[in-house]
Design a protein around this motif. Structure first.
Motif, PDB file in Angstrom:
ATOM      1  N   TYR A 140      -5.635  -0.586  -6.039  1.00 55.07           N
ATOM      2  CA  TYR A 140      -6.956  -1.464  -6.104  1.00 55.07           C
ATOM      3  C   TYR A 140      -8.115  -0.475  -5.789  1.00 55.07           C
ATOM      4  O   TYR A 140      -9.028  -0.040  -6.614  1.00 55.07           O
ATOM      5  CB  TYR A 140      -6.763  -2.428  -4.728  1.00 55.07           C
ATOM      6  N   SER A 141      -8.232   0.064  -4.530  1.00 53.30           N
ATOM      7  CA  SER A 141      -9.378   0.919  -4.334  1.00 53.30           C
ATOM      8  C   SER A 141      -9.287   2.120  -5.053  1.00 53.30           C
ATOM      9  O   SER A 141      -8.222   2.891  -5.191  1.00 53.30           O
ATOM     10  CB  SER A 141      -9.275   1.324  -2.756  1.00 53.30           C
ATOM     11  N   ARG A 153     -11.052  -1.803   7.207  1.00 57.77           N
ATOM     12  CA  ARG A 153      -9.690  -1.914   7.926  1.00 57.77           C
ATOM     13  C   ARG A 153     -10.243  -2.036   9.471  1.00 57.77           C
ATOM     14  O   ARG A 153      -9.885  -2.746  10.355  1.00 57.77           O
ATOM     15  CB  ARG A 153      -8.739  -0.851   7.638  1.00 57.77           C
ATOM     16  N   GLU A 213      -6.855  -4.533  -0.946  1.00 59.93           N
ATOM     17  CA  GLU A 213      -5.831  -3.434  -0.446  1.00 59.93           C
ATOM     18  C   GLU A 213      -5.860  -3.785   1.199  1.00 59.93           C
ATOM     19  O   GLU A 213      -4.595  -3.550   1.738  1.00 59.93           O
ATOM     20  CB  GLU A 213      -6.607  -2.050  -0.675  1.00 59.93           C
ATOM     21  N   VAL A 214      -6.966  -3.775   1.820  1.00 58.34           N
ATOM     22  CA  VAL A 214      -6.850  -3.967   3.459  1.00 58.34           C
ATOM     23  C   VAL A 214      -6.027  -5.266   3.697  1.00 58.34           C
ATOM     24  O   VAL A 214      -5.283  -4.862   4.706  1.00 58.34           O
ATOM     25  CB  VAL A 214      -8.441  -3.798   4.006  1.00 58.34           C
ATOM     26  N   GLY A 269      -8.819   7.222   1.503  1.00 54.46           N
ATOM     27  CA  GLY A 269      -9.150   6.909   3.150  1.00 54.46           C
ATOM     28  C   GLY A 269      -8.728   8.095   3.974  1.00 54.46           C
ATOM     29  O   GLY A 269      -7.844   9.118   3.490  1.00 54.46           O
ATOM     30  N   GLN A 315     -12.071  -4.361  -4.389  1.00 55.53           N
ATOM     31  CA  GLN A 315     -10.910  -3.599  -4.644  1.00 55.53           C
ATOM     32  C   GLN A 315     -10.390  -3.306  -2.947  1.00 55.53           C
ATOM     33  O   GLN A 315      -9.302  -3.121  -2.661  1.00 55.53           O
ATOM     34  CB  GLN A 315     -11.300  -2.389  -5.302  1.00 55.53           C
ATOM     35  N   TYR A 316     -11.241  -2.929  -2.389  1.00 55.18           N
ATOM     36  CA  TYR A 316     -11.176  -2.396  -0.793  1.00 55.18           C
ATOM     37  C   TYR A 316     -10.568  -3.457   0.028  1.00 55.18           C
ATOM     38  O   TYR A 316      -9.606  -3.427   0.715  1.00 55.18           O
ATOM     39  CB  TYR A 316     -12.286  -1.991  -0.248  1.00 55.18           C
ATOM     40  N   ASN A 337     -15.566   1.409   2.294  1.00 53.65           N
ATOM     41  CA  ASN A 337     -14.174   2.057   1.671  1.00 53.65           C
ATOM     42  C   ASN A 337     -13.139   1.466   2.447  1.00 53.65           C
ATOM     43  O   ASN A 337     -13.368   0.641   3.446  1.00 53.65           O
ATOM     44  CB  ASN A 337     -13.830   3.476   1.823  1.00 53.65           C
ATOM     45  N   THR A 338     -11.817   1.527   2.347  1.00 55.72           N
ATOM     46  CA  THR A 338     -10.677   0.862   3.155  1.00 55.72           C
ATOM     47  C   THR A 338     -10.894   0.965   4.356  1.00 55.72           C
ATOM     48  O   THR A 338     -10.440   0.318   5.368  1.00 55.72           O
ATOM     49  CB  THR A 338      -9.335   1.165   2.381  1.00 55.72           C
ATOM     50  N   ASP A 339     -11.001   2.579   4.730  1.00 52.70           N
ATOM     51  CA  ASP A 339     -11.067   2.837   6.129  1.00 52.70           C
ATOM     52  C   ASP A 339     -12.009   1.880   6.980  1.00 52.70           C
ATOM     53  O   ASP A 339     -11.832   1.355   8.072  1.00 52.70           O
ATOM     54  CB  ASP A 339     -11.808   4.252   6.293  1.00 52.70           C
ATOM     55  N   MET A 387       0.903  -1.246  -0.008  1.00 55.29           N
ATOM     56  CA  MET A 387      -0.055  -0.092  -0.057  1.00 55.29           C
ATOM     57  C   MET A 387       0.901   1.279  -0.056  1.00 55.29           C
ATOM     58  O   MET A 387       0.561   2.312  -0.668  1.00 55.29           O
ATOM     59  CB  MET A 387      -1.035   0.147   1.274  1.00 55.29           C
TER      60      MET A 387
END
Lengths: 192, 589
Positions: free
Chosen positions: A61-62, B315, B244-245, A66, B240-241, B310-312, A1
């Motif tokens: 990816y995303s 996670r 990544e996480v 964030g 995708q999220y 979302n990734t936040d 990341m």
């Protein structure tokens, strides 16, 4: 990341954030990065805020950034800089256009536009603050304010090997290439 | 060649490359740009705006029966409108491949609800694909048309706002023409009477088995084995999220086809990992399939069931980690959307707000912003076309119970054509007494200015016959004297028209007609309306700061120590001038 870089462009509908984002994304993709760009613009024409998010790196990816993850935030308007500050990474950079657009509750006299935003933000983050609108007007076209900010952003990002001026030439209306290149250079001069 | 494209652009490109002949849609965020991008291929294919999503899908079904590859595109709530033909289309199947694009809006960026249209695929039993970025949007569109023909089924392509509106790199290929399949009369296949329906229903059930077998072997349902401790199953942008996480050390099963589910592949994957997570946006759709099959997994007990992911969020939900952020003590003032400076709806809502003892039923469009302060002139908003029929129901109920409340229903021109007209028939046929106001701004405003049956042009730019709204209203039984056309920028005229309607115990229609200020004016617009640029300004010496003008909600008027009109955004609509009790506002050229 960690190898993915995140950029946010935030402002108010009509300020040209989408065009700036397009130029930015194209430059990055031509340089061989995987790029994803996400925009929320549904209500922008009706006075709402617009934000575009650009992520680039070897593999992305995303499509969205964030909180606490943006390497650079370019705020086309001061209050929008404040709204998005929590998206900035610790140690991230900000480019702030010292320019105010009141929102409807402010115009209606229901709320007050916050005072001293810029002064506070320069204490919280590494920020380059200048009046992009005035620079654009002095160059002869106030609408190139977005490209002034783009110039500052690319300088703040410092990615070698991208001929930004060439990308601009391809993406602005014919006849407006030179004024936009001038705006881009003037913006870059604002960042140390 | 690779190009940065939004998911919507990529869907249009995929349809083009796959030799599509016919596309139809009703505009709706986040799906609108699919057909807007289709137009660039108009030398090779045909595309059109339909009055509503049911009509769009039915037209695509017809094109498919005629032997052509076809598609219909709509936002998630549009599928509710199109659900009637969809469920029977699943029975009949296709001739030319047919794809229904459903663009869902998790997080309700610009919708009246959030609904997970993956449930439609299960309910109607149609094959469903879920792209997670722009390249897949293009690839799955093409694959969808192929699979539609292979399995004789309509295919749903389920997009979401982030897939529709985010850009990523897409490889372009050339178009491969798909010849029209010669037409054959097939009554047993295409006439859905009960007798034929039973046989079709059997075929539909049988088809599911072969589709599931395909799903189990499909490349788009791909496992990536990186370890045996943790496995993650996901689909769409949620993948995708998740990717990544969770990073490089866990195993993934990415589902590109989520109906029928690849249950054998899922069981195999689940058997190889100790802990299994399902990461999906909105409903526990995949999770429920797993649980029904007795496969233990962790899903919605951690991942929220509403809003966008979302990734936040992922996670924090899985690892309990929040990223450190920079905070400020100052607070940004909200920046809500508002009716534009010069919007013709402002005059109407201002006049309406002055009326007492009324219920205002509203509809979906820019004018829904009339519900916001300071105009606050709308009580309901449910769905496209619902204003007139909900208004009628309210009016009949009030009348039956002796209430003296009256109802005003507010609807836009495009929405009136969408499903408003049949609601107005209900009012007329059933002796209603509501006032219907059609806000005819000569364009589909909210979604960014698409042509509609009232504007005089088609999607492909051809000149079209315009629907004559007053004549249409009369044709369904409205009395001639009860159909009024008014300039909404003329507050007095607007007020008179409303008073006239509210005094009647029979249906009235007021057409508030003035072009959207942001619209590209046609020659006819210029002839019909006085559109010469004007500005208004406030004489500071006469101004008593009473704020009457501010209360029109015009974003060009700024209230501070002085009340001023911003000359850059003022369009000279003169609503502020008309409401000023001190004649402090004047028009300037």
């Amino acid at each position: 990341m960690s190898e993915v870089k995140n950029i946010l462009l935030v402002g108010v509908g009509g300020q040209g954030t989408i065009l700036a984002s397009k130029i930015l994304s194209e430059g990055l993709s031509q340089a061989g990065y995987d790029v994803k760009m996400s925009e929320i613009h549904g209500m922008s024409q009706r006075g709402g805020n617009v934000s575009t998010q650009i992520r680039f790196g070897k593999k992305v990816y995303s499509p969205i950034v964030g909180k606490g993850e943006a390497d650079v935030i370019v705020a086309f308007e001061a209050m929008e800089a404040l709204r998005w500050i929590e998206y900035l990474k610790q140690g991230g950079k900000m480019v702030i256009n010292d320019f105010e657009i009141p929102s409807v509750p402010v115009q209606q006299g229901i709320a007050k536009y916050p005072e001293g935003i810029v002064e506070e933000l320069v204490h919280k983050a590494k920020a380059s603050v200048f009046k992009a609108g005035e620079i654009a007007s002095e160059l002869g076209n106030s609408k190139t304010m977005n490209i002034v900010l783009l110039g500052a952003l690319t300088k703040a990002m410092d990615i070698p090997g991208i001929d930004w001026e060439e990308v601009i030439r391809h993406n602005v209306k014919p006849g407006f290439e030179e004024i936009n290149i001038k705006a881009f250079r003037a913006g870059a001069d604002q960042v140390a | 060649m690779k190009r940065l494209m939004t998911g919507n652009e990529a869907v249009a490109r995929g349809a083009y490359e796959a030799g599509l002949t016919f596309a139809s849609a009703y505009p709706g965020t986040p799906s609108t740009e699919i057909l807007e991008n289709m137009v660039q291929y108009k030398n090779d294919l045909y595309c059109e705006w339909a009055p509503n999503e049911k009509v769009a899908l039915e037209a695509a079904i017809g094109a498919s029966i005629a032997g052509a590859r076809s598609m219909a595109a709509m936002k998630h709530v549009g599928v509710n409108v199109a659900a009637d033909p969809l469920f029977t289309f699943a029975y009949t199947g296709v001739t030319g491949g047919c794809v229904l694009v459903s663009a869902d809006d998790p997080g309700m960026h610009s919708s009246q609800n959030e609904q997970d249209n993956r449930n439609y695929a299960t309910a109607a039993r149609v094959l469903m694909l879920e792209p997670s970025d722009s390249q897949e949007s293009k690839d799955y569109m093409k694959l969808g048309l192929e699979l539609s023909e292979k399995f004789d089924t309509p295919v749903m392509l389920r997009m979401t706002t982030r897939v529709c509106h985010s850009k990523s790199l897409v490889s372009l290929e050339d178009r491969v023409e798909s010849a029209l399949i010669p037409y054959e009369k097939k009554i047993a296949k295409y006439v859905a009477t009960p007798a034929n329906g039973k046989a079709l229903r059997r075929k539909l059930i049988d088809r599911l088995k072969s589709m599931e077998e395909y799903s189990n072997n499909a490349e788009i349902n791909q496992a990536e084995y990186n370890g045996t401790e943790v496995g993650v199953i996901s689909s769409g942008v949620a993948y995708q999220y998740a990717r990544e996480v969770f990073g490089e050390d866990v195993s993934y099963l990415k589902l590109g086809m989520t109906f029928p589910m690849p249950m054998a592949k899922i069981k195999e994957f689940a058997g190889k990992v100790k802990k299994l997570y399902v990461i999906e946006e909105m409903d526990p759709y995949i999770e429920n399939h797993l649980k029904m099959a007795g496969i233990p997994c962790i899903g919605k007990e951690l991942i929220p069931e509403m809003d966008e992911l979302n990734t936040d969020i992922v996670r924090k939900a899985i690892f309990g980690i929040s990223t450190e952020t920079i905070q400020s003590e100052k607070e940004a003032v909200v920046r809500p959307p508002a009716l534009c400076a010069g919007c013709p709806h402002r005059g109407f809502f201002y006049a309406l707000k002055k009326k007492k003892n009324i219920i205002i039923t509203g509809d979906i469009g820019c004018y829904t912003l009339g519900s916001a302060a300071p105009l606050s002139a709308m009580d309901t908003c449910i769905c496209m076309g619902g204003s007139i029929s909900a208004g009628h129901g309210a009016a009949q109920a009030l009348k039956k119970n002796g209430s003296d409340l009256k109802v005003v229903s507010v609807i836009g021109d495009s929405t009136f054509f969408h499903t408003g007209i049949n609601s107005l028939m209900d009012v007329v046929y059933n002796n209603g007494n509501s006032v219907t106001v059609i806000l005819d701004n000569r364009i589909t405003g909210m979604t960014g200015h698409q042509e509609n049956p009232g504007t005089g042009f088609t999607l492909m730019g051809d000149v079209a016959v315009e629907v004559d709204i007053p004549l249409l209203c009369k044709a369904i039984g409205m009395k001639e004297e009860n159909v009024l056309t008014v300039n909404p920028l003329d507050l007095k005229a607007m007020d008179h028209a409303l008073s006239y309607g509210l005094a009647k115990d029979e249906p009235t229609v007021i057409i508030a007609k003035w072009p959207c200020i942001l619209k590209k004016f046609s020659e006819q617009d210029k002839k019909e309306f006085d559109l010469t640029p004007k500005k208004c300004e406030i004489d500071q010496e006469t101004c008593k700061k009473c704020k009457s003008c501010v209360r029109t909600g015009c974003p060009a008027i700024n209230s501070g120590d002085q009340i001023v009109i911003n000359p850059d955004s003022c369009t000279g609509c003169s609503i502020c001038k008309q409401v000023c009790p001190f004649d402090a506002i004047r028009e300037v050229k």
